[in-house]
Design a protein around this motif. Structure first.
Motif, PDB file in Angstrom:
ATOM      1  N   LYS A 139      -7.561  14.676   4.460  1.00  0.00           N
ATOM      2  CA  LYS A 139      -7.067  15.576   3.411  1.00  0.00           C
ATOM      3  C   LYS A 139      -7.753  15.287   2.086  1.00  0.00           C
ATOM      4  CE  LYS A 139      -2.313  16.669   4.871  1.00  0.00           C
ATOM      5  NZ  LYS A 139      -0.886  16.508   4.486  1.00  0.00           N
ATOM      6  N   LEU A 140      -7.875  14.004   1.761  1.00  0.00           N
ATOM      7  CA  LEU A 140      -8.539  13.625   0.519  1.00  0.00           C
ATOM      8  C   LEU A 140      -9.999  14.064   0.530  1.00  0.00           C
ATOM      9  CD1 LEU A 140      -7.097  10.025  -0.014  1.00  0.00           C
ATOM     10  CD2 LEU A 140      -6.497  12.081  -1.281  1.00  0.00           C
ATOM     11  N   PHE A 141     -10.656  13.897   1.680  1.00  0.00           N
ATOM     12  CA  PHE A 141     -12.079  14.242   1.781  1.00  0.00           C
ATOM     13  C   PHE A 141     -12.298  15.754   1.685  1.00  0.00           C
ATOM     14  CE2 PHE A 141     -16.257  14.017   4.188  1.00  0.00           C
ATOM     15  CZ  PHE A 141     -16.929  13.362   3.160  1.00  0.00           C
ATOM     16  N   GLN A 142     -11.278  16.534   2.046  1.00  0.00           N
ATOM     17  CA  GLN A 142     -11.382  17.989   1.979  1.00  0.00           C
ATOM     18  C   GLN A 142     -10.968  18.540   0.612  1.00  0.00           C
ATOM     19  OE1 GLN A 142     -12.691  19.903   4.315  1.00  0.00           O
ATOM     20  NE2 GLN A 142     -12.987  18.160   5.685  1.00  0.00           N
ATOM     21  N   ALA A 143     -10.347  17.712  -0.205  1.00  0.00           N
ATOM     22  CA  ALA A 143      -9.779  18.177  -1.478  1.00  0.00           C
ATOM     23  C   ALA A 143     -10.861  18.472  -2.514  1.00  0.00           C
ATOM     24  CB  ALA A 143      -8.806  17.140  -2.025  1.00  0.00           C
ATOM     25  N   LYS A 144     -10.572  19.466  -3.362  1.00  0.00           N
ATOM     26  CA  LYS A 144     -11.438  19.828  -4.479  1.00  0.00           C
ATOM     27  C   LYS A 144     -10.591  19.827  -5.744  1.00  0.00           C
ATOM     28  CE  LYS A 144     -14.346  22.835  -1.613  1.00  0.00           C
ATOM     29  NZ  LYS A 144     -14.891  24.201  -1.439  1.00  0.00           N
ATOM     30  N   ILE A 145     -10.985  19.031  -6.721  1.00  0.00           N
ATOM     31  CA  ILE A 145     -10.193  18.944  -7.945  1.00  0.00           C
ATOM     32  C   ILE A 145     -11.067  19.214  -9.170  1.00  0.00           C
ATOM     33  CG2 ILE A 145      -8.572  17.308  -6.901  1.00  0.00           C
ATOM     34  CD1 ILE A 145      -9.876  15.099  -8.574  1.00  0.00           C
ATOM     35  N   LEU A 146     -10.409  19.676 -10.227  1.00  0.00           N
ATOM     36  CA  LEU A 146     -11.059  19.906 -11.515  1.00  0.00           C
ATOM     37  C   LEU A 146     -10.525  18.892 -12.512  1.00  0.00           C
ATOM     38  CD1 LEU A 146     -12.687  21.622 -13.598  1.00  0.00           C
ATOM     39  CD2 LEU A 146     -10.627  23.062 -13.817  1.00  0.00           C
ATOM     40  N   VAL A 147     -11.427  18.175 -13.175  1.00  0.00           N
ATOM     41  CA  VAL A 147     -11.056  17.191 -14.197  1.00  0.00           C
ATOM     42  C   VAL A 147     -11.670  17.641 -15.516  1.00  0.00           C
ATOM     43  CG1 VAL A 147     -11.159  14.785 -14.935  1.00  0.00           C
ATOM     44  CG2 VAL A 147     -10.977  15.335 -12.491  1.00  0.00           C
ATOM     45  N   VAL A 148     -10.819  17.945 -16.495  1.00  0.00           N
ATOM     46  CA  VAL A 148     -11.304  18.385 -17.803  1.00  0.00           C
ATOM     47  C   VAL A 148     -11.153  17.227 -18.789  1.00  0.00           C
ATOM     48  CG1 VAL A 148     -11.055  20.058 -19.673  1.00  0.00           C
ATOM     49  CG2 VAL A 148     -10.683  20.768 -17.298  1.00  0.00           C
ATOM     50  N   GLY A 149     -12.273  16.661 -19.182  1.00  0.00           N
ATOM     51  CA  GLY A 149     -12.274  15.536 -20.113  1.00  0.00           C
ATOM     52  C   GLY A 149     -12.805  14.265 -19.477  1.00  0.00           C
ATOM     53  N   ALA A 150     -13.855  13.698 -20.081  1.00  0.00           N
ATOM     54  CA  ALA A 150     -14.415  12.422 -19.603  1.00  0.00           C
ATOM     55  C   ALA A 150     -14.380  11.396 -20.716  1.00  0.00           C
ATOM     56  CB  ALA A 150     -15.847  12.639 -19.109  1.00  0.00           C
ATOM     57  N   GLY A 151     -13.270  11.414 -21.476  1.00  0.00           N
ATOM     58  CA  GLY A 151     -13.067  10.437 -22.534  1.00  0.00           C
ATOM     59  C   GLY A 151     -12.254   9.263 -22.026  1.00  0.00           C
ATOM     60  N   THR A 152     -11.293   8.810 -22.830  1.00  0.00           N
ATOM     61  CA  THR A 152     -10.490   7.634 -22.466  1.00  0.00           C
ATOM     62  C   THR A 152      -9.772   7.826 -21.135  1.00  0.00           C
ATOM     63  OG1 THR A 152     -10.160   7.127 -24.804  1.00  0.00           O
ATOM     64  CG2 THR A 152      -8.653   6.102 -23.235  1.00  0.00           C
ATOM     65  N   LEU A 153      -9.073   8.948 -20.981  1.00  0.00           N
ATOM     66  CA  LEU A 153      -8.311   9.193 -19.760  1.00  0.00           C
ATOM     67  C   LEU A 153      -9.218   9.465 -18.572  1.00  0.00           C
ATOM     68  CD1 LEU A 153      -5.502  11.413 -21.299  1.00  0.00           C
ATOM     69  CD2 LEU A 153      -5.251   9.084 -20.434  1.00  0.00           C
TER      70      LEU A 153
END
Length: 352
Positions: free
Chosen positions: A51-65
């Protein structure tokens, strides 16, 4: 009739299982060896790791968090991560944004983070986006994602992503960190939206103005990663509809459950860009006088003779730098009976 020995004693050829995620393929032995510590967990197992290998996620922000959250997401085996950040690495980032070094100063954060994270796990599909998260671009990214992470720590971005996730039926995991603590919560899906819990935030509540201990951002980012993994796996109990607040100066964690919280139904005020403003709109500039850039035809305050009854369907737009003061003003005017309100945050404008 006897079969030839070569036929009688030949073993059938068994094709080893290969795990696929988009363009990425992993042989079974590599897959199971790499993620063996997670596969051994009874709540995950081989099916959960798939399931994890099939997942697609969007991450907005490459700062501290983002820097605290992304390494754990990459290490966990999530198959595709789209990372958005238009900013460049500056010297004061290095004390808390641990994906970067002095050698990367001046480079784009999304591209630099991609290079580092791809070395950590070359088997995932990592996409770096260097443009701003506007309504149009974010809407397109969210369509391609199973789940959205807000690591921008910016109220206008949070509202924009929350609105789009709610419309698309996607879960929204938002976090914020400052001083010695912060919070992370999981919104939308079958739970209330971010706006329902945070209708407005005060101007200046961010690490750039309030300061932050880097380790505090690390705590919140790691928690955001674990919440995301739990949501992808569908673990029970779910973190959806819960807000986790870390008070590092008091050494305690609070959990606020808002899943069944009564929601006051009000008209939302969308986040818009400068190019969406029309001649018929009333634009209220909440920044200090003589702020740059100067916005033509902007008023300093709403005309005193313009009552809610006299608004006559004209849209009222509140503009500030981050969106925090604009949301506060919009909420106050909404409670006074004004409708057709909108927000504009200049730090989301790409061409300024």
């Amino acid at each position: 009739m006897l079969l030839p020995a070569s036929v009688r004693f030949s073993k059938p050829k068994i094709q080893p299982k290969r795990f696929k995620s988009g363009k990425n393929t992993l042989p079974d032995n590599v897959f199971q060896e790499r993620f063996s510590s997670q596969i051994r967990l009874p709540h995950i197992g081989l099916s959960g790791q798939e399931k994890l290998f099939q997942a697609k996620i969007l991450v907005v922000g490459a700062g501290t968090l983002g820097c605290a959250c992304l390494p754990w997401l990459v290490a966990s085996g999530i198959g595709e991560i789209r990372l958005v950040d238009p900013d460049r690495i500056e010297p004061d980032n290095l004390a808390r944004q641990v994906l970067y070094t002095e050698a990367e100063l001046g480079q784009n954060k999304a591209l630099s983070a991609k290079t580092t994270l791809q070395r950590q796990n070359p088997h995932l599909n990592l996409i770096a986006e260097t443009q701003y998260a506007t309504r149009e671009s974010a809407q397109n990214w969210i369509k391609k994602a199973d789940l959205v992470l807000d690591c921008a720590d910016n109220v206008a971005t949070s509202f924009l992503l929350d609105d789009l996730c709610r419309s698309a039926g996607k879960i929204f995991v938002s976090a914020s960190a400052e001083r010695f603590g912060g919070y992370v919560g999981a919104f939308n899906g079958n739970a209330p939206a971010y706006r329902n819990i945070f209708p407005a935030l005060n101007e200046g509540t961010d690490c750039a103005t309030s300061g932050i201990l880097g380790a505090a951002g690390g705590v919140i980012g790691a928690l955001q990663a674990q919440i995301t993994i739990s949501l992808i796996l569908g673990l029970d109990p779910s973190p959806l509809g819960k807000l986790f607040v870390w008070k590092g100066d008091e050494w305690r964690m609070e959990t606020i459950i808002f899943y069944d919280a009564p929601i006051k139904k009000t008209e939302n005020y969308p986040v818009i860009s400068l190019k969406e403003i029309t001649a018929n709109d009333l634009l209220i500039d909440l920044r200090p006088k003589n702020s740059w850039p100067k916005i033509n035809n902007a008023l300093r305050e709403l005309p005193k003779n313009l009552s809610p009854e006299q608004q006559d369907h004209r849209r009222i737009i509140f503009l500030c730098e981050t969106g925090a003061l604009a949301t506060k003003e919009a909420l106050e005017h909404q409670e006074r009976g004004y409708r057709n309100l909108a927000l504009c945050a200049l730090n989301l404008e790409e061409n300024l």
